[in-house]
Design a protein around this motif. Structure first.
Motif, PDB file in Angstrom:
ATOM      1  N   ASN A   4      43.507  35.100  30.140  1.00  0.00           N
ATOM      2  CA  ASN A   4      44.577  35.023  31.128  1.00  0.00           C
ATOM      3  C   ASN A   4      45.208  36.523  31.018  1.00  0.00           C
ATOM      4  OD1 ASN A   4      46.024  34.890  28.712  1.00  0.00           O
ATOM      5  ND2 ASN A   4      46.845  33.065  29.410  1.00  0.00           N
ATOM      6  N   ALA A   5      44.528  37.459  30.214  1.00  0.00           N
ATOM      7  CA  ALA A   5      45.278  38.763  29.901  1.00  0.00           C
ATOM      8  C   ALA A   5      44.740  39.742  31.500  1.00  0.00           C
ATOM      9  CB  ALA A   5      44.535  39.643  29.144  1.00  0.00           C
ATOM     10  N   ILE A   6      45.770  40.107  31.885  1.00  0.00           N
ATOM     11  CA  ILE A   6      45.536  41.023  33.346  1.00  0.00           C
ATOM     12  C   ILE A   6      45.969  42.527  33.068  1.00  0.00           C
ATOM     13  CG2 ILE A   6      45.816  39.029  34.642  1.00  0.00           C
ATOM     14  CD1 ILE A   6      48.848  39.435  35.287  1.00  0.00           C
ATOM     15  N   TYR A   7      45.753  43.085  34.020  1.00  0.00           N
ATOM     16  CA  TYR A   7      46.058  44.455  34.572  1.00  0.00           C
ATOM     17  C   TYR A   7      47.279  44.476  35.543  1.00  0.00           C
ATOM     18  CZ  TYR A   7      46.120  49.442  35.502  1.00  0.00           C
ATOM     19  OH  TYR A   7      46.633  50.722  35.753  1.00  0.00           O
ATOM     20  N   ALA A   8      48.619  44.698  34.960  1.00  0.00           N
ATOM     21  CA  ALA A   8      49.786  44.755  35.734  1.00  0.00           C
ATOM     22  C   ALA A   8      50.540  45.919  35.286  1.00  0.00           C
ATOM     23  CB  ALA A   8      50.533  43.204  35.687  1.00  0.00           C
ATOM     24  N   ALA A   9      50.909  46.496  36.130  1.00  0.00           N
ATOM     25  CA  ALA A   9      51.710  47.627  35.991  1.00  0.00           C
ATOM     26  C   ALA A   9      52.696  48.097  37.154  1.00  0.00           C
ATOM     27  CB  ALA A   9      50.754  48.836  35.771  1.00  0.00           C
ATOM     28  N   ALA A  10      53.717  48.901  36.916  1.00  0.00           N
ATOM     29  CA  ALA A  10      54.468  49.600  37.959  1.00  0.00           C
ATOM     30  C   ALA A  10      53.649  50.380  38.497  1.00  0.00           C
ATOM     31  CB  ALA A  10      55.728  50.199  37.314  1.00  0.00           C
ATOM     32  N   GLY A  11      53.455  50.470  39.913  1.00  0.00           N
ATOM     33  CA  GLY A  11      52.582  51.557  40.704  1.00  0.00           C
ATOM     34  C   GLY A  11      53.466  52.131  41.910  1.00  0.00           C
ATOM     35  N   GLU A  12      52.610  52.565  42.812  1.00  0.00           N
ATOM     36  CA  GLU A  12      53.014  52.987  44.042  1.00  0.00           C
ATOM     37  C   GLU A  12      54.200  54.030  43.707  1.00  0.00           C
ATOM     38  OE1 GLU A  12      52.575  52.792  48.548  1.00  0.00           O
ATOM     39  OE2 GLU A  12      51.530  52.101  46.772  1.00  0.00           O
ATOM     40  N   MET A  13      53.703  55.462  43.759  1.00  0.00           N
ATOM     41  CA  MET A  13      54.540  56.298  43.306  1.00  0.00           C
ATOM     42  C   MET A  13      55.363  56.990  44.368  1.00  0.00           C
ATOM     43  SD  MET A  13      51.659  58.557  40.940  1.00  0.00           S
ATOM     44  CE  MET A  13      50.751  58.752  42.118  1.00  0.00           C
ATOM     45  N   TYR A  14      56.776  57.052  43.920  1.00  0.00           N
ATOM     46  CA  TYR A  14      57.814  57.690  44.720  1.00  0.00           C
ATOM     47  C   TYR A  14      58.174  58.930  44.090  1.00  0.00           C
ATOM     48  CZ  TYR A  14      57.161  53.704  47.673  1.00  0.00           C
ATOM     49  OH  TYR A  14      56.940  52.689  48.512  1.00  0.00           O
ATOM     50  N   TYR A  30      45.822  32.982  49.985  1.00  0.00           N
ATOM     51  CA  TYR A  30      45.235  33.973  49.079  1.00  0.00           C
ATOM     52  C   TYR A  30      45.684  33.462  47.682  1.00  0.00           C
ATOM     53  CZ  TYR A  30      43.686  38.012  51.705  1.00  0.00           C
ATOM     54  OH  TYR A  30      42.735  38.653  52.380  1.00  0.00           O
ATOM     55  N   ASN A  31      45.000  33.622  46.813  1.00  0.00           N
ATOM     56  CA  ASN A  31      44.866  33.279  45.278  1.00  0.00           C
ATOM     57  C   ASN A  31      44.310  34.315  44.348  1.00  0.00           C
ATOM     58  OD1 ASN A  31      45.731  31.929  42.948  1.00  0.00           O
ATOM     59  ND2 ASN A  31      45.450  29.952  44.135  1.00  0.00           N
ATOM     60  N   VAL A  32      44.862  34.679  43.316  1.00  0.00           N
ATOM     61  CA  VAL A  32      44.263  35.658  42.427  1.00  0.00           C
ATOM     62  C   VAL A  32      43.865  34.934  40.968  1.00  0.00           C
ATOM     63  CG1 VAL A  32      46.516  36.397  41.319  1.00  0.00           C
ATOM     64  CG2 VAL A  32      44.458  37.898  41.381  1.00  0.00           C
ATOM     65  N   ALA A  33      42.708  35.586  40.417  1.00  0.00           N
ATOM     66  CA  ALA A  33      42.355  34.940  39.165  1.00  0.00           C
ATOM     67  C   ALA A  33      42.159  36.092  38.323  1.00  0.00           C
ATOM     68  CB  ALA A  33      40.894  34.317  39.484  1.00  0.00           C
ATOM     69  N   ALA A  34      42.646  36.033  36.985  1.00  0.00           N
ATOM     70  CA  ALA A  34      42.286  36.779  36.032  1.00  0.00           C
ATOM     71  C   ALA A  34      40.896  36.912  35.727  1.00  0.00           C
ATOM     72  CB  ALA A  34      43.032  36.435  34.656  1.00  0.00           C
ATOM     73  N   LEU A  35      40.531  38.158  35.305  1.00  0.00           N
ATOM     74  CA  LEU A  35      38.901  38.289  35.079  1.00  0.00           C
ATOM     75  C   LEU A  35      38.606  37.402  34.151  1.00  0.00           C
ATOM     76  CD1 LEU A  35      38.720  42.204  35.301  1.00  0.00           C
ATOM     77  CD2 LEU A  35      38.611  40.573  37.037  1.00  0.00           C
ATOM     78  N   PRO A  36      37.371  37.020  34.041  1.00  0.00           N
ATOM     79  CA  PRO A  36      36.869  35.943  33.180  1.00  0.00           C
ATOM     80  C   PRO A  36      36.752  36.496  31.711  1.00  0.00           C
ATOM     81  CG  PRO A  36      35.135  36.534  34.767  1.00  0.00           C
ATOM     82  CD  PRO A  36      36.493  37.188  35.130  1.00  0.00           C
TER      83      PRO A  36
END
Length: 471
Positions: A341-351, A324-330
């Motif tokens: 190279n800007a990406i959506y990245a965040a703390a997620g998965e709620m506890y 697996y590899n991930v590409a930022a959206l063009p």
């Protein structure tokens, strides 16, 4: 992060309780009446250096974990044993489910919830409504407590910046977003290497590559309409943020007037609608995420939008060498405000800890074990997903997908962003899933998409019964 669902057991449990005819939203709203009741605290223990939250050492703590892309081994094999090591007299009552709302909404409505809940999946509970109903415990004392295994540090000082804010509602931290997730377009390094392809940086490169995939009989871009349309609306809004800047997402979060009608959102919806019309398989509308992901593992799909849990979720079906590899959206345009190279990245998965649970202190203490360096490291080792605990990947050999998402995060630097309206306002989330499928699979238009979303945002804003949040 939901798995392919097996409904029989959870439906039987709900039916046995006589609850199947009552909508989940109605059940949850019943919690509001009990908002001002003082939470029970029958399990207070002695506060010590090793027990900073004052947990009663023999009190049972109940934990419910969503069984999805991350699995549950991190709970059963790592965090529960860690808790038991410190409190050997305590029983940790553990259960897992693939339908959190179906199983737990009746318990919250009757004020008999478990102590700690992982609220995730396609059938998650309305987190904003739970907070507004007084069903969620304030985690301030957890974050002020000393780290379990990082000497001289408070828990809050061990976390990636922004973690606490991501789970803050009206100035107080109520939710721990634990998994630090990188979103993008996932693909097989082997497929690309075998065909001499490279990840696209511009929209023209993207469509040219999709044409090349189509010529080889590969569906260039795909997602599952049955339960994963939120993957795609995240992609649409990521493109909008690249075009017009990340404040567009903040405006949507804050229910600002005509935020969904921003030209950047309209343009992003138009671009992705064209991708849906030309390159997607309409049969995927009725498929679940695991079914489409399996097609990618069989080299029948080129790009698949998802978060960094994907590699772990597909581990049993991924052939050797797939990688697996991930590409930022063009980049969407030559004048995008954010780089390619800007990406959506965040703390997620709620506890979160239930304020009316039998052992609130134990629920918070369980989260302290999750936030230990060792607890976070082993979580990443098992799930191939980063956590919000700084330095927790030291010494780990990273899998291809995890290494790729780590690199994408580093490449983006400060150019990463996120939104929160989807966890604040479930009504908007539900509408956006439907509107996205209409746009991508059913011949919908960008104009219709933004009109639908603006209408539901306006309705939420005007509804005085819905708790409002800002960032």
């Amino acid at each position: 992060m939901e798995k392919d669902l097996t409904r029989r057991s959870v439906l039987q449990r709900s039916a046995a309780a006589g609850l199947m005819a009552v909508p989940a939203a109605g059940l949850l709203s019943a919690c509001v009446g009990a908002k001002d009741e003082a939470p029970k605290d029958d399990n207070a223990g002695t506060v010590t250096a090793t027990n900073p939250l004052g947990v009663k050492e023999d009190a049972e703590v109940e934990v419910v974990i969503f069984n999805g892309g991350l699995g549950t081994k991190y709970a059963t094999d790592v965090h529960i044993p860690s808790y038991k090591k410190l409190f050997p007299k305590a029983n940790v009552k553990f259960s897992q489910t693939e339908e959190i709302s179906t199983v737990l909404t009746p318990r919250f409505s009757s004020n008999t919830p478990p102590d700690m809940v992982n609220n995730a999946g396609s059938k998650l509970m309305d987190q904003g409504k739970l907070v507004g109903a007084g069903q969620v415990a304030d985690l301030s004392d957890l974050f002020e407590a000393p780290s379990l295994d990082i000497p001289g540090k408070k828990v809050k000082e061990t976390l990636v910046p922004g973690t606490i804010e991501q789970g803050t509602y009206k100035g107080k931290p109520y939710v721990l977003n634990y998994a630090f997730t990188v979103f993008g377009m996932w693909y097989s390094s082997k497929l690309f290497k075998d065909n001499g392809w490279t990840a696209p940086k511009t929209w023209a490169e993207f469509t040219t590559l999709l044409d090349a995939m189509k010529a080889k009989g590969i569906t260039g871009y795909a997602y599952a309409g049955a339960n994963a349309s939120y993957y795609q609306y995240l992609v649409i809004l990521t493109t909008a943020a690249k075009i017009g800047g990340a404040d567009i997402l903040k405006n949507i979060d804050n229910l600002q007037a005509n935020a969904w009608k921003d030209p950047a959102v309209l343009q992003a919806a138009k671009l992705w609608g064209e991708i849906g019309a030309k390159y997607m398989d309409k049969a995927h509308l009725s498929l679940k995420h695991t079914e489409v992901q399996l097609q990618q593992n069989q080299y029948k799909v080129g790009f698949y939008p998802s978060g960094s849990w994907l590699e772990n979720e597909q581990a049993k079906d991924t052939p050797a060498g797939f990688d697996y590899n991930v590409a930022a959206l063009p980049a969407a345009t030559a004048s995008d405000k954010l780089p390619a190279n800007a990406i959506y990245a965040a703390a997620g998965e709620m506890y979160f800890v239930a304020s009316k649970g039998k052992n609130v202190r134990g629920g918070k203490e369980y989260l302290r074990h999750m936030l230990s360096k060792e607890g976070a490291r082993k979580f990443t080792e098992l799930t191939k997903v980063l956590t919000v605990v700084q330095g927790s990947t030291e010494g780990l050999t990273l899998s291809p997908g995890l290494a790729s998402s780590s690199k994408a995060l580093a490449d983006a630097g400060a150019n990463n962003f996120s939104f929160r309206w989807d966890s604040w306002y479930k009504k908007m989330d539900d509408e956006c899933r439907s509107a996205t499928n209409e746009l991508m699979f059913q011949g919908g238009t960008a104009d219709k998409f933004v009109q639908r979303m603006q209408a539901v945002a306006d309705a939420v804003k005007a509804d005085s019964s819905i708790e409002k949040f800002e960032r």
